[in-house]
Design a protein around this motif. Structure first.
Motif, PDB file in Angstrom:
ATOM      1  N   ALA A  20      -0.138 -13.438   3.342  1.00  0.00           N
ATOM      2  CA  ALA A  20       0.277 -12.432   4.317  1.00  0.00           C
ATOM      3  C   ALA A  20       0.554 -11.098   3.631  1.00  0.00           C
ATOM      4  CB  ALA A  20       1.513 -12.909   5.080  1.00  0.00           C
ATOM      5  N   ARG A  21       1.170 -11.140   2.449  1.00  0.00           N
ATOM      6  CA  ARG A  21       1.429  -9.906   1.702  1.00  0.00           C
ATOM      7  C   ARG A  21       0.123  -9.196   1.376  1.00  0.00           C
ATOM      8  NH1 ARG A  21       3.715 -11.299  -3.496  1.00  0.00           N
ATOM      9  NH2 ARG A  21       1.577 -11.559  -4.154  1.00  0.00           N
ATOM     10  N   PHE A  22      -0.865  -9.947   0.940  1.00  0.00           N
ATOM     11  CA  PHE A  22      -2.163  -9.365   0.611  1.00  0.00           C
ATOM     12  C   PHE A  22      -2.752  -8.656   1.829  1.00  0.00           C
ATOM     13  CE2 PHE A  22      -6.799  -9.836   0.735  1.00  0.00           C
ATOM     14  CZ  PHE A  22      -7.129  -9.053  -0.357  1.00  0.00           C
ATOM     15  N   VAL A  23      -2.723  -9.310   2.985  1.00  0.00           N
ATOM     16  CA  VAL A  23      -3.310  -8.746   4.203  1.00  0.00           C
ATOM     17  C   VAL A  23      -2.526  -7.514   4.666  1.00  0.00           C
ATOM     18  CG1 VAL A  23      -3.732  -9.189   6.662  1.00  0.00           C
ATOM     19  CG2 VAL A  23      -4.345 -10.918   4.953  1.00  0.00           C
ATOM     20  N   VAL A  24      -1.200  -7.636   4.746  1.00  0.00           N
ATOM     21  CA  VAL A  24      -0.369  -6.545   5.268  1.00  0.00           C
ATOM     22  C   VAL A  24      -0.400  -5.334   4.326  1.00  0.00           C
ATOM     23  CG1 VAL A  24       2.001  -5.851   5.821  1.00  0.00           C
ATOM     24  CG2 VAL A  24       1.122  -8.056   6.612  1.00  0.00           C
ATOM     25  N   PRO A  37       3.367   3.974  -2.542  1.00  0.00           N
ATOM     26  CA  PRO A  37       2.736   2.704  -2.160  1.00  0.00           C
ATOM     27  C   PRO A  37       3.464   2.052  -0.977  1.00  0.00           C
ATOM     28  CG  PRO A  37       4.050   2.409  -4.141  1.00  0.00           C
ATOM     29  CD  PRO A  37       4.114   3.875  -3.788  1.00  0.00           C
ATOM     30  N   TRP A  38       3.216   2.545   0.220  1.00  0.00           N
ATOM     31  CA  TRP A  38       3.940   2.083   1.402  1.00  0.00           C
ATOM     32  C   TRP A  38       3.651   0.638   1.768  1.00  0.00           C
ATOM     33  CZ3 TRP A  38       8.162   4.262   2.639  1.00  0.00           C
ATOM     34  CH2 TRP A  38       8.348   5.617   2.380  1.00  0.00           C
ATOM     35  N   GLY A  39       2.516   0.107   1.348  1.00  0.00           N
ATOM     36  CA  GLY A  39       2.234  -1.302   1.599  1.00  0.00           C
ATOM     37  C   GLY A  39       3.250  -2.198   0.921  1.00  0.00           C
ATOM     38  N   THR A  40       3.528  -1.927  -0.334  1.00  0.00           N
ATOM     39  CA  THR A  40       4.513  -2.705  -1.090  1.00  0.00           C
ATOM     40  C   THR A  40       5.915  -2.482  -0.540  1.00  0.00           C
ATOM     41  OG1 THR A  40       3.142  -2.573  -3.067  1.00  0.00           O
ATOM     42  CG2 THR A  40       5.447  -3.146  -3.392  1.00  0.00           C
ATOM     43  N   VAL A  41       6.251  -1.244  -0.249  1.00  0.00           N
ATOM     44  CA  VAL A  41       7.572  -0.939   0.304  1.00  0.00           C
ATOM     45  C   VAL A  41       7.769  -1.683   1.638  1.00  0.00           C
ATOM     46  CG1 VAL A  41       9.041   0.897   1.236  1.00  0.00           C
ATOM     47  CG2 VAL A  41       7.728   1.286  -0.858  1.00  0.00           C
ATOM     48  N   THR A  42       6.749  -1.700   2.462  1.00  0.00           N
ATOM     49  CA  THR A  42       6.839  -2.358   3.770  1.00  0.00           C
ATOM     50  C   THR A  42       7.038  -3.862   3.637  1.00  0.00           C
ATOM     51  OG1 THR A  42       5.461  -0.652   4.779  1.00  0.00           O
ATOM     52  CG2 THR A  42       5.634  -2.752   5.954  1.00  0.00           C
ATOM     53  N   VAL A  43       6.233  -4.520   2.795  1.00  0.00           N
ATOM     54  CA  VAL A  43       6.395  -5.973   2.675  1.00  0.00           C
ATOM     55  C   VAL A  43       7.757  -6.321   2.077  1.00  0.00           C
ATOM     56  CG1 VAL A  43       3.923  -6.480   2.599  1.00  0.00           C
ATOM     57  CG2 VAL A  43       5.161  -6.205   0.461  1.00  0.00           C
TER      58      VAL A  43
END
Length: 131
Positions: A20-24, A37-43
């Motif tokens: 799920a982390r990879f996808v999100v 890196p908002w993807g990492t911050v979001t997860v």
């Protein structure tokens, strides 16, 4: 809880969380063109919110109350453990530092830390308020 069932719950949750982390994170990274890196911050923030909710339930009901220990292992330890990523956040900050962008590195670190702390507090607060 220990033994094979605990191992299985953590393993299944961790696998689902990592996928799920990879996808999100990848979906957010593909849509955002900002320097952070908002993807990492979001997860990390979302996973911290879920951990806060689970921790709040364990605090109010007890780990063994109503089978919460299994859910804690599956969701908090497994799913959120696989979903959140302190190591990736650290690599991203160090990469920014090495690239001569100390301000971005500080902003990345602060966003991960502060939003994750706020999310845990929010999750705990919601459960404790409703209890």
């Amino acid at each position: 809880m220990t033994g094979p069932l605990a191992f299985l719950l953590v393993a299944v949750g961790g696998g689902v969380g990592a996928a799920a982390r990879f996808v999100v994170a990848d979906a957010i990274r593909a849509r955002r063109t900002t320097a952070l890196p908002w993807g990492t911050v979001t997860v990390n923030a979302v996973g911290s919110l879920v951990i806060g909710v689970v921790a709040g339930l364990v605090l109010t009901v007890g780990a063994d109350g109503g089978g919460l220990e299994s859910w804690r292992l599956l969701l908090a330890t497994g799913l959120c453990g696989g979903f959140t990523t302190f190591s990736t956040a650290t690599v991203e900050a160090v990469t920014q530092l090495r690239g001569g962008r100390p301000g971005r590195a500080l902003a990345t670190t602060a966003a991960n830390l502060l939003l994750s702390l706020a999310a845990v507090a929010l999750g705990l607060g919601i459960v404790l308020l409703l209890a």
